[in-house]
Design a protein around this motif. Structure first.
Motif, PDB file in Angstrom:
ATOM      1  N   ASN A 132       0.830  -1.216   0.000  1.00 61.70           N
ATOM      2  CA  ASN A 132       0.000   0.000   0.000  1.00 61.70           C
ATOM      3  C   ASN A 132       0.864   1.265   0.000  1.00 61.70           C
ATOM      4  O   ASN A 132       0.549   2.234  -0.692  1.00 61.70           O
ATOM      5  N   SER A 139       0.830   3.888  -3.150  1.00 60.56           N
ATOM      6  CA  SER A 139       0.390   5.278  -2.983  1.00 60.56           C
ATOM      7  C   SER A 139       1.538   6.276  -3.148  1.00 60.56           C
ATOM      8  O   SER A 139       1.393   7.275  -3.851  1.00 60.56           O
ATOM      9  N   ALA A 153      -4.466   4.392  -1.723  1.00 62.77           N
ATOM     10  CA  ALA A 153      -4.332   3.217  -0.853  1.00 62.77           C
ATOM     11  C   ALA A 153      -4.167   3.718   0.570  1.00 62.77           C
ATOM     12  O   ALA A 153      -3.657   4.823   0.781  1.00 62.77           O
ATOM     13  N   ILE A 154      -4.638   2.928   1.532  1.00 69.39           N
ATOM     14  CA  ILE A 154      -4.425   3.285   2.944  1.00 69.39           C
ATOM     15  C   ILE A 154      -3.571   2.196   3.575  1.00 69.39           C
ATOM     16  O   ILE A 154      -4.026   1.062   3.755  1.00 69.39           O
ATOM     17  N   GLU A 169      -8.203  -1.510   7.558  1.00 68.47           N
ATOM     18  CA  GLU A 169      -7.967  -0.927   6.223  1.00 68.47           C
ATOM     19  C   GLU A 169      -9.275  -0.877   5.420  1.00 68.47           C
ATOM     20  O   GLU A 169      -9.610   0.159   4.822  1.00 68.47           O
ATOM     21  N   LEU A 170     -10.023  -1.964   5.436  1.00 67.82           N
ATOM     22  CA  LEU A 170     -11.254  -2.016   4.638  1.00 67.82           C
ATOM     23  C   LEU A 170     -12.298  -1.027   5.174  1.00 67.82           C
ATOM     24  O   LEU A 170     -13.001  -0.363   4.404  1.00 67.82           O
ATOM     25  N   GLN A 207     -11.255   2.465   4.192  1.00 72.12           N
ATOM     26  CA  GLN A 207     -11.519   2.711   2.761  1.00 72.12           C
ATOM     27  C   GLN A 207     -12.963   3.154   2.556  1.00 72.12           C
ATOM     28  O   GLN A 207     -13.267   3.944   1.675  1.00 72.12           O
ATOM     29  N   LYS A 208     -13.871   2.590   3.373  1.00 68.29           N
ATOM     30  CA  LYS A 208     -15.288   2.981   3.254  1.00 68.29           C
ATOM     31  C   LYS A 208     -15.541   4.339   3.901  1.00 68.29           C
ATOM     32  O   LYS A 208     -16.348   5.128   3.437  1.00 68.29           O
ATOM     33  N   LYS A 246     -11.829   8.651  -1.098  1.00 70.22           N
ATOM     34  CA  LYS A 246     -10.628   8.119  -1.767  1.00 70.22           C
ATOM     35  C   LYS A 246      -9.553   9.188  -2.005  1.00 70.22           C
ATOM     36  O   LYS A 246      -8.354   8.918  -1.856  1.00 70.22           O
ATOM     37  N   TRP A 253      -7.130   9.554   0.974  1.00 69.66           N
ATOM     38  CA  TRP A 253      -6.478   8.393   1.598  1.00 69.66           C
ATOM     39  C   TRP A 253      -5.011   8.640   1.917  1.00 69.66           C
ATOM     40  O   TRP A 253      -4.551   8.339   3.016  1.00 69.66           O
ATOM     41  N   HIS A 313      -3.451   8.987   5.722  1.00 71.52           N
ATOM     42  CA  HIS A 313      -2.449   8.019   6.207  1.00 71.52           C
ATOM     43  C   HIS A 313      -1.271   8.754   6.861  1.00 71.52           C
ATOM     44  O   HIS A 313      -0.879   8.458   7.990  1.00 71.52           O
TER      45      HIS A 313
END
Ligand code: SF4
Length: 215
Positions: free
Chosen positions: A121, A125, A132-133, A158-159, A162-163, A167, A170, A174
């Motif tokens: 990730n 990124s 990506a996170i 992480e998932l 992402q929600k 985006k 991100w 991070h």
């Protein structure tokens, strides 16, 4: 009082407007090597060793031809001998499978030795600008304390992030969360009394409720 995720993101942006990577690199190869060296090691230490490493091995091909006996002494202050081994093996596989280039997908990156989801990730990124996170120890701890995630492992975190996070935010998110984790929301003794997000923070509110119940 409930605070929105938007308010937390806005406060993080206010606190750390210029947050960015603290590792030094100039291309995808250097990003990958620096991130592999940074596992369980400080960015500061990695930045000390990488100038000599990149001067001696300026690209994937030269690193693929290195030996562990040559590389390990140069990077041993970053930890295990397996790091030198994984970096060389990874570069050999990059020569074999990817024409000496660093791939851009999670699947291809995590097929390389010593490259886990977090490393992939960060490379995606920072080297390629792919949203990506990367969930490291700071992102995991701080996002769960704040209530942006509610998970007991890094993949679920992480998932969920992402929600929860737009985006486009991100990468900055991070870097900002890492800085907040290093400077304020420390693992053992978070500096909650100094934290400007205490009213927004799920863990802090729970702690205050528990304190009140004991009064
Ligand atoms: S209030 Fe405390 S636990 Fe919450 S983010 Fe700030 S330092 Fe971390």
């Amino acid at each position: 009082m409930r605070f929105s995720k938007k308010a937390i993101l806005a406060e993080l942006a206010k606190l750390y407007p210029d947050a960015g990577p603290e590792l030094n690199f100039t291309n995808p190869y250097e990003t990958l090597v620096a991130v592999m060296l940074s596992a369980q090691c400080t960015d500061k230490m990695v930045n000390k060793v990488t100038p000599a490493v990149f001067a001696r091995y300026p690209d994937v091909a030269s690193m693929a031809a290195a030996t562990v006996e040559e590389l390990h002494p140069m990077v041993k202050s970053c930890g295990f001998k397996s790091k030198a081994n994984n970096i060389i093996e990874t570069c050999r596989l990059l020569m074999l499978r990817h024409g000496g280039e660093v791939p851009r997908t999670m699947e291809e990156l995590t097929a390389l030795p010593g490259v886990g989801r977090k490393t992939a990730n960060v490379v995606m990124s920072n080297a390629f600008g792919i949203p990506a996170i990367a969930v490291d120890t700071h992102v995991f701890r701080v996002s769960n304390r704040l209530g942006l995630a509610e998970a007991d492992d890094v993949l679920k975190t992480e998932l969920q992030l992402q929600k929860a996070i737009p985006k486009a935010d991100w990468l900055d998110f991070h870097h900002r969360l890492i800085l907040h984790g290093r400077r304020v929301c420390k693992a053992q003794r978070p500096l909650c009394a100094e934290c400007t997000m205490q009213e927004m923070c799920k863990a802090r509110r729970a702690q205050q409720r528990a304190n009140k119940d004991m009064e």
